[in-house]
Design an enzyme around this catalytic site. Structure first.
Site, PDB file in Angstrom:
ATOM      1  NE  ARG A  43      10.578  -3.382 -26.277  1.00 35.39           N
ATOM      2  CZ  ARG A  43       9.360  -3.677 -25.836  1.00 35.39           C
ATOM      3  NH1 ARG A  43       9.200  -4.354 -24.701  1.00 35.39           N
ATOM      4  NH2 ARG A  43       8.288  -3.335 -26.528  1.00 35.39           N
ATOM      5  CG  ASP A  79       8.919 -10.591 -18.974  1.00 35.42           C
ATOM      6  OD1 ASP A  79       8.728 -11.821 -18.947  1.00 35.42           O
ATOM      7  OD2 ASP A  79       8.226  -9.812 -19.654  1.00 35.42           O
ATOM      8  CD  GLU A  84      12.735 -10.077 -25.759  1.00 32.67           C
ATOM      9  OE1 GLU A  84      13.031  -9.863 -24.568  1.00 32.67           O
ATOM     10  OE2 GLU A  84      11.608  -9.837 -26.239  1.00 32.67           O
ATOM     11  CG  HIS A 103       8.678  -9.899 -23.988  1.00 33.59           C
ATOM     12  ND1 HIS A 103       9.544  -9.134 -24.740  1.00 33.59           N
ATOM     13  CD2 HIS A 103       7.667  -9.066 -23.638  1.00 33.59           C
ATOM     14  CE1 HIS A 103       9.072  -7.903 -24.835  1.00 33.59           C
ATOM     15  NE2 HIS A 103       7.929  -7.838 -24.168  1.00 33.59           N
TER      16      HIS A 103
HETATM   17  P1  NAD Z   1       5.472   5.054 -20.467  1.00 34.71           P
HETATM   18  O1  NAD Z   1       5.719   5.750 -21.755  1.00 34.71           O
HETATM   19  O2  NAD Z   1       4.180   5.290 -19.753  1.00 34.71           O
HETATM   20  O3  NAD Z   1       6.661   5.380 -19.438  1.00 34.71           O
HETATM   21  C1  NAD Z   1       8.002   5.372 -19.807  1.00 34.71           C
HETATM   22  C2  NAD Z   1       8.712   6.397 -18.943  1.00 34.71           C
HETATM   23  O4  NAD Z   1      10.113   6.328 -19.254  1.00 34.71           O
HETATM   24  C3  NAD Z   1       8.250   7.831 -19.208  1.00 34.71           C
HETATM   25  O5  NAD Z   1       7.910   8.459 -17.995  1.00 34.71           O
HETATM   26  C4  NAD Z   1       9.460   8.480 -19.859  1.00 34.71           C
HETATM   27  O6  NAD Z   1       9.593   9.865 -19.542  1.00 34.71           O
HETATM   28  C5  NAD Z   1      10.581   7.669 -19.250  1.00 34.71           C
HETATM   29  N1  NAD Z   1      11.840   7.806 -19.971  1.00 34.71           N
HETATM   30  C6  NAD Z   1      12.046   8.071 -21.283  1.00 34.71           C
HETATM   31  N2  NAD Z   1      13.363   8.178 -21.535  1.00 34.71           N
HETATM   32  C7  NAD Z   1      14.000   7.982 -20.355  1.00 34.71           C
HETATM   33  C8  NAD Z   1      15.360   7.994 -19.968  1.00 34.71           C
HETATM   34  N3  NAD Z   1      16.332   8.245 -20.857  1.00 34.71           N
HETATM   35  N4  NAD Z   1      15.647   7.756 -18.680  1.00 34.71           N
HETATM   36  C9  NAD Z   1      14.661   7.529 -17.762  1.00 34.71           C
HETATM   37  N5  NAD Z   1      13.351   7.521 -18.079  1.00 34.71           N
HETATM   38  C10 NAD Z   1      13.027   7.747 -19.360  1.00 34.71           C
HETATM   39  O7  NAD Z   1       5.685   3.508 -20.784  1.00 34.71           O
HETATM   40  P2  NAD Z   1       5.138   2.268 -19.953  1.00 34.71           P
HETATM   41  O8  NAD Z   1       3.790   1.879 -20.449  1.00 34.71           O
HETATM   42  O9  NAD Z   1       5.337   2.516 -18.501  1.00 34.71           O
HETATM   43  O10 NAD Z   1       6.159   1.139 -20.449  1.00 34.71           O
HETATM   44  C11 NAD Z   1       7.527   1.175 -20.096  1.00 34.71           C
HETATM   45  C12 NAD Z   1       8.274   0.167 -20.937  1.00 34.71           C
HETATM   46  O11 NAD Z   1       7.833  -1.158 -20.585  1.00 34.71           O
HETATM   47  C13 NAD Z   1       7.990   0.248 -22.447  1.00 34.71           C
HETATM   48  O12 NAD Z   1       8.871   1.157 -23.067  1.00 34.71           O
HETATM   49  C14 NAD Z   1       8.215  -1.155 -22.921  1.00 34.71           C
HETATM   50  O13 NAD Z   1       9.538  -1.266 -23.416  1.00 34.71           O
HETATM   51  C15 NAD Z   1       8.080  -2.005 -21.669  1.00 34.71           C
HETATM   52  N6  NAD Z   1       6.973  -2.980 -21.744  1.00 34.71           N
HETATM   53  C16 NAD Z   1       7.257  -4.281 -21.499  1.00 34.71           C
HETATM   54  C17 NAD Z   1       6.237  -5.228 -21.536  1.00 34.71           C
HETATM   55  C18 NAD Z   1       6.512  -6.693 -21.239  1.00 34.71           C
HETATM   56  O14 NAD Z   1       5.657  -7.540 -21.512  1.00 34.71           O
HETATM   57  N7  NAD Z   1       7.647  -7.050 -20.673  1.00 34.71           N
HETATM   58  C19 NAD Z   1       4.926  -4.831 -21.840  1.00 34.71           C
HETATM   59  C20 NAD Z   1       4.666  -3.469 -22.062  1.00 34.71           C
HETATM   60  C21 NAD Z   1       5.697  -2.547 -22.012  1.00 34.71           C
END
Ligand code: NAD
Length: 334
Positions: free
Chosen positions: A234, A258, A263, A295
């Site tokens: 994000r 990305d 955005e 994105h």
């Molecule tokens: P997920 O929930 O499987 O993993 C997120 C991880 O972040 C978890 O292990 C959690 O414990 C950790 N976390 C939470 N708070 C934290 C902190 N303060 N410091 C460090 N780590 C922390 O999520 P995911 O499926 O791996 O997705 C991760 C992120 O990717 C999503 O939150 C989303 O914002 C982003 N995303 C982007 C796209 C894109 O197209 N660019 C698509 C999907 C997801």
């Protein structure tokens, strides 16, 4: 169920309509984003379906609730754009798609890493213009470099697996340890240690008040000079102005993003004939060592199919009064 589907592009309509055909929900597609001005479009719809840039804030939710909406269906994982407390207060259920393309996003992050390192984005233009000079295209081997992964959930773990395949060392930071990452040889450390020792830092944690501007001037002080910073998570995880200063000083050697904090004013639209007013974004695009995509990390055929399937499964659960594993609720205040 009758569902008002906001922020739809041709590709959303295509995948949602195809996957909906056996379930036969009544889908009405709207191109605009959901916000206070467009909420009226959902009058009489028990469900609205939204994506990352829809503003599901308290005033919008109040307008939706007053006209009969009881369900907000997110077509994405992140829910930083939804006021969950307001939804709970109004009796609105919120569901999401927790995982739809962890491989797609992790692979896109790797694409940014390889492109930036080997300057493929620059080579592409050069070769098309008949310039076969290698000056300025020097890269480095990924083998034995250290990758720092912040957030080792689904996407962060897959990135770790891929980078391990390149022969990289893995450092990790998360509020919870992932044993699968440790089994790969990943070492959990505190953020300052990760910042100081990583050649590549890749962000895969959600945007929360704790992670807002995780990469700020103070963090940039701590990083290894010349680091490659990757953000497919994000935009607001990064203080863009501080990162621009880091790029200007050379402290940050490469930036691949990305996502971008502002955005929603830009991404997913064709603005090619228009004057972009965002000077911070425009400054970012002037650096040769910055690669920005709009994105698109999630944007694979598999992901759009999975999004549509989970979306309809979520709606079916709520419609039939079954507990929905993908429901999200406001955290009770401590
Ligand atoms: P997920 O929930 O499987 O993993 C997120 C991880 O972040 C978890 O292990 C959690 O414990 C950790 N976390 C939470 N708070 C934290 C902190 N303060 N410091 C460090 N780590 C922390 O999520 P995911 O499926 O791996 O997705 C991760 C992120 O990717 C999503 O939150 C989303 O914002 C982003 N995303 C982007 C796209 C894109 O197209 N660019 C698509 C999907 C997801």
């Amino acid at each position: 169920m009758k569902v008002a589907v906001f922020s739809t592009k041709v590709y959303d309509r295509q995948f949602l309509s195809t996957v909906n055909s056996p379930t036969q929900h009544e889908l009405v597609f709207f191109e605009p984003r959901l916000n206070r001005d467009t909420a009226i479009l959902a009058a009489g719809f028990p469900a609205v379906c939204v994506f990352v840039h829809d503003q599901v804030d308290a005033p919008t939710l109040k307008l939706l609730a007053s006209r009969g909406t009881r369900l907000v269906v997110l077509r994405c994982a992140g829910f930083n754009n939804v006021d969950l407390q307001a939804a709970a207060d109004l009796g609105i259920t919120v569901v999401r798609v927790p995982a739809y393309s962890p491989y797609g996003v992790a692979e896109h992050a790797v694409g940014l890493i390889l492109s930036l390192n080997r300057k493929i984005h620059r080579a592409y233009n050069r070769v098309r213009e008949g310039n076969f000079s290698l000056d300025g295209l020097l890269g480095f081997n990924l083998h034995e470099r250290t990758v720092g992964i912040v957030g080792t959930g689904k996407i962060g773990l897959i990135l770790g697996q891929i980078m391990k395949g390149f022969g990289c060392n893995l450092l990790a930071y998360d509020v919870y340890r992932n044993p699968e990452l440790e089994a790969l040889g990943g070492k959990y450390v505190e953020l300052p240690e990760l910042f100081a020792n990583s050649d590549i830092i890749s962000l895969h944690c959600p945007l929360t008040p704790e992670t807002h501007h995780l990469i700020n001037a103070e963090a940039i002080e701590q990083i290894k000079p010349g680091v490659m910073l990757i953000n497919t998570s994000r935009g607001a995880l990064i203080d863009t102005q501080a990162v621009i200063e880091g790029l200007k000083s050379g402290k940050i050697g490469y930036l691949g993003v990305d996502v971008y904090e502002q955005e929603s004013e830009l991404f997913f639209e064709d603005l090619s004939g228009e004057i972009i007013q965002d000077d911070i974004f425009q400054r970012l695009t002037t650096f040769p060592n910055v690669l920005i995509t709009g994105h698109q990390a999630f944007f694979t055929a598999e992901a759009l199919h999975n999004i549509a399937e989970t979306t309809f499964a979520n709606i079916a659960d709520v419609e039939n009064g079954r507990p929905c594993a993908n429901e999200i609720r406001a955290q009770p205040s401590a």
